[in-house]
Design a protein around this motif. Structure first.
Motif, PDB file in Angstrom:
ATOM      1  N   ARG A   5     -23.257   1.006   4.938  1.00  0.00           N
ATOM      2  CA  ARG A   5     -22.602   2.155   5.571  1.00  0.00           C
ATOM      3  C   ARG A   5     -21.306   1.749   6.259  1.00  0.00           C
ATOM      4  NH1 ARG A   5     -28.109   4.291   7.339  1.00  0.00           N
ATOM      5  NH2 ARG A   5     -27.804   2.757   8.950  1.00  0.00           N
ATOM      6  N   VAL A   6     -21.307   0.595   6.922  1.00  0.00           N
ATOM      7  CA  VAL A   6     -20.085   0.125   7.593  1.00  0.00           C
ATOM      8  C   VAL A   6     -18.989  -0.148   6.562  1.00  0.00           C
ATOM      9  CG1 VAL A   6     -19.112  -1.783   8.926  1.00  0.00           C
ATOM     10  CG2 VAL A   6     -21.272  -0.771   9.621  1.00  0.00           C
ATOM     11  N   LEU A   7     -19.343  -0.828   5.477  1.00  0.00           N
ATOM     12  CA  LEU A   7     -18.361  -1.072   4.418  1.00  0.00           C
ATOM     13  C   LEU A   7     -17.878   0.231   3.786  1.00  0.00           C
ATOM     14  CD1 LEU A   7     -19.914  -4.192   2.648  1.00  0.00           C
ATOM     15  CD2 LEU A   7     -17.847  -4.121   4.043  1.00  0.00           C
ATOM     16  N   ALA A   8     -18.788   1.169   3.599  1.00  0.00           N
ATOM     17  CA  ALA A   8     -18.413   2.457   3.016  1.00  0.00           C
ATOM     18  C   ALA A   8     -17.443   3.199   3.914  1.00  0.00           C
ATOM     19  CB  ALA A   8     -19.667   3.301   2.763  1.00  0.00           C
ATOM     20  N   TRP A   9     -17.699   3.201   5.236  1.00  0.00           N
ATOM     21  CA  TRP A   9     -16.780   3.867   6.153  1.00  0.00           C
ATOM     22  C   TRP A   9     -15.431   3.162   6.180  1.00  0.00           C
ATOM     23  CZ3 TRP A   9     -16.928   8.596   7.387  1.00  0.00           C
ATOM     24  CH2 TRP A   9     -18.138   9.261   7.536  1.00  0.00           C
ATOM     25  N   GLY A  10     -15.426   1.842   6.087  1.00  0.00           N
ATOM     26  CA  GLY A  10     -14.166   1.105   6.051  1.00  0.00           C
ATOM     27  C   GLY A  10     -13.349   1.446   4.814  1.00  0.00           C
ATOM     28  N   LEU A  11     -14.005   1.479   3.659  1.00  0.00           N
ATOM     29  CA  LEU A  11     -13.305   1.848   2.425  1.00  0.00           C
ATOM     30  C   LEU A  11     -12.838   3.297   2.459  1.00  0.00           C
ATOM     31  CD1 LEU A  11     -15.487   0.051  -0.259  1.00  0.00           C
ATOM     32  CD2 LEU A  11     -13.165  -0.537   0.435  1.00  0.00           C
ATOM     33  N   THR A  12     -13.638   4.173   3.050  1.00  0.00           N
ATOM     34  CA  THR A  12     -13.240   5.575   3.186  1.00  0.00           C
ATOM     35  C   THR A  12     -12.006   5.697   4.071  1.00  0.00           C
ATOM     36  OG1 THR A  12     -15.524   6.265   2.898  1.00  0.00           O
ATOM     37  CG2 THR A  12     -14.024   7.869   3.873  1.00  0.00           C
ATOM     38  N   VAL A  17      -6.096   6.433   4.470  1.00  0.00           N
ATOM     39  CA  VAL A  17      -4.751   5.934   4.794  1.00  0.00           C
ATOM     40  C   VAL A  17      -3.851   6.009   3.563  1.00  0.00           C
ATOM     41  CG1 VAL A  17      -3.443   3.864   5.444  1.00  0.00           C
ATOM     42  CG2 VAL A  17      -5.510   4.472   6.695  1.00  0.00           C
ATOM     43  N   VAL A  18      -4.377   5.626   2.415  1.00  0.00           N
ATOM     44  CA  VAL A  18      -3.593   5.696   1.183  1.00  0.00           C
ATOM     45  C   VAL A  18      -3.272   7.152   0.838  1.00  0.00           C
ATOM     46  CG1 VAL A  18      -3.642   5.245  -1.309  1.00  0.00           C
ATOM     47  CG2 VAL A  18      -4.452   3.514   0.285  1.00  0.00           C
ATOM     48  N   LEU A  19      -4.224   8.050   1.041  1.00  0.00           N
ATOM     49  CA  LEU A  19      -3.976   9.465   0.778  1.00  0.00           C
ATOM     50  C   LEU A  19      -2.893  10.006   1.703  1.00  0.00           C
ATOM     51  CD1 LEU A  19      -4.709  12.048  -0.747  1.00  0.00           C
ATOM     52  CD2 LEU A  19      -6.444  12.468   0.999  1.00  0.00           C
ATOM     53  N   VAL A  20      -2.930   9.644   2.975  1.00  0.00           N
ATOM     54  CA  VAL A  20      -1.891  10.072   3.916  1.00  0.00           C
ATOM     55  C   VAL A  20      -0.532   9.515   3.494  1.00  0.00           C
ATOM     56  CG1 VAL A  20      -1.075   9.815   6.297  1.00  0.00           C
ATOM     57  CG2 VAL A  20      -3.444  10.441   5.852  1.00  0.00           C
ATOM     58  N   LEU A  81     -10.650   2.557  -4.026  1.00  0.00           N
ATOM     59  CA  LEU A  81     -11.274   2.478  -2.705  1.00  0.00           C
ATOM     60  C   LEU A  81     -12.388   3.507  -2.536  1.00  0.00           C
ATOM     61  CD1 LEU A  81      -8.026   2.050  -0.618  1.00  0.00           C
ATOM     62  CD2 LEU A  81      -9.739   0.293  -1.063  1.00  0.00           C
ATOM     63  N   GLY A  82     -12.208   4.692  -3.108  1.00  0.00           N
ATOM     64  CA  GLY A  82     -13.150   5.782  -2.890  1.00  0.00           C
ATOM     65  C   GLY A  82     -14.441   5.674  -3.676  1.00  0.00           C
ATOM     66  N   LEU A  88     -21.485   2.753  -2.032  1.00  0.00           N
ATOM     67  CA  LEU A  88     -22.063   2.132  -0.842  1.00  0.00           C
ATOM     68  C   LEU A  88     -22.744   3.156   0.057  1.00  0.00           C
ATOM     69  CD1 LEU A  88     -19.299  -0.475   0.011  1.00  0.00           C
ATOM     70  CD2 LEU A  88     -21.628  -0.957  -0.746  1.00  0.00           C
ATOM     71  N   PHE A  89     -22.171   4.357   0.159  1.00  0.00           N
ATOM     72  CA  PHE A  89     -22.845   5.415   0.901  1.00  0.00           C
ATOM     73  C   PHE A  89     -24.198   5.738   0.265  1.00  0.00           C
ATOM     74  CE2 PHE A  89     -18.754   7.007   2.881  1.00  0.00           C
ATOM     75  CZ  PHE A  89     -19.171   6.790   4.182  1.00  0.00           C
ATOM     76  N   TRP A  90     -24.239   5.753  -1.049  1.00  0.00           N
ATOM     77  CA  TRP A  90     -25.479   6.071  -1.747  1.00  0.00           C
ATOM     78  C   TRP A  90     -26.547   5.000  -1.470  1.00  0.00           C
ATOM     79  CZ3 TRP A  90     -27.964   9.834  -4.047  1.00  0.00           C
ATOM     80  CH2 TRP A  90     -29.054   9.537  -4.854  1.00  0.00           C
ATOM     81  N   PHE A  91     -26.160   3.725  -1.596  1.00  0.00           N
ATOM     82  CA  PHE A  91     -27.124   2.656  -1.363  1.00  0.00           C
ATOM     83  C   PHE A  91     -27.468   2.482   0.114  1.00  0.00           C
ATOM     84  CE2 PHE A  91     -25.668   0.987  -5.562  1.00  0.00           C
ATOM     85  CZ  PHE A  91     -26.902   1.094  -6.183  1.00  0.00           C
ATOM     86  N   GLY A  92     -26.575   2.899   0.996  1.00  0.00           N
ATOM     87  CA  GLY A  92     -26.808   2.752   2.418  1.00  0.00           C
ATOM     88  C   GLY A  92     -27.424   3.960   3.086  1.00  0.00           C
ATOM     89  N   ARG A  93     -27.785   4.960   2.307  1.00  0.00           N
ATOM     90  CA  ARG A  93     -28.334   6.172   2.897  1.00  0.00           C
ATOM     91  C   ARG A  93     -29.700   5.896   3.496  1.00  0.00           C
ATOM     92  NH1 ARG A  93     -29.867   6.230  -2.322  1.00  0.00           N
ATOM     93  NH2 ARG A  93     -31.871   7.157  -2.851  1.00  0.00           N
TER      94      ARG A  93
END
Length: 103
Positions: A5-12, A17-20, A81-82, A88-93
């Motif tokens: 989850r931490v890695l997923a939030w970091g990548l998100t 940032v890239v989208l902005v 990145l997404g 990771l969100f799926w595996f960390g749920r």
């Protein structure tokens, strides 16, 4: 699970940032395009990008760089990145325990 989850939030966050960056570029230039991974890598550290190709070709195999990595470098950075973030969100749920489920 917490690490996923931490890695997923970091990548998100990085994808955001890239989208902005892409949206600001669109507002300034008038044309929208997604930043590719190679351009993002060049913006962040051009020297490492220039050193990576000969290092991979010499110490691993030239095939790894030219058809594989060079193709990935042309993909949109937000996807690179997404998609791993979603995985990771799926595996960390948090999974529900089957003990508390009613039949």
């Amino acid at each position: 699970m917490l690490l996923f989850r931490v890695l997923a939030w970091g990548l998100t966050f990085l994808a955001g940032v890239v989208l902005v960056y892409d949206l600001i570029s669109w507002a300034m230039n008038g044309s929208f395009h997604l930043t590719d991974v190679g351009t993002l890598w060049f913006i962040l550290d051009a020297n490492s990008l220039q050193l990576a190709e000969p290092a991979v070709a010499r110490y691993l195999h030239p095939f790894i760089w030219h058809p594989v990595i060079s193709t990935i470098l042309l993909w949109p950075a937000i996807a690179i990145l997404g998609v791993p973030a979603l995985i990771l969100f799926w595996f960390g749920r948090r999974r529900r325990s089957s003990i508390f489920r009613s039949n």
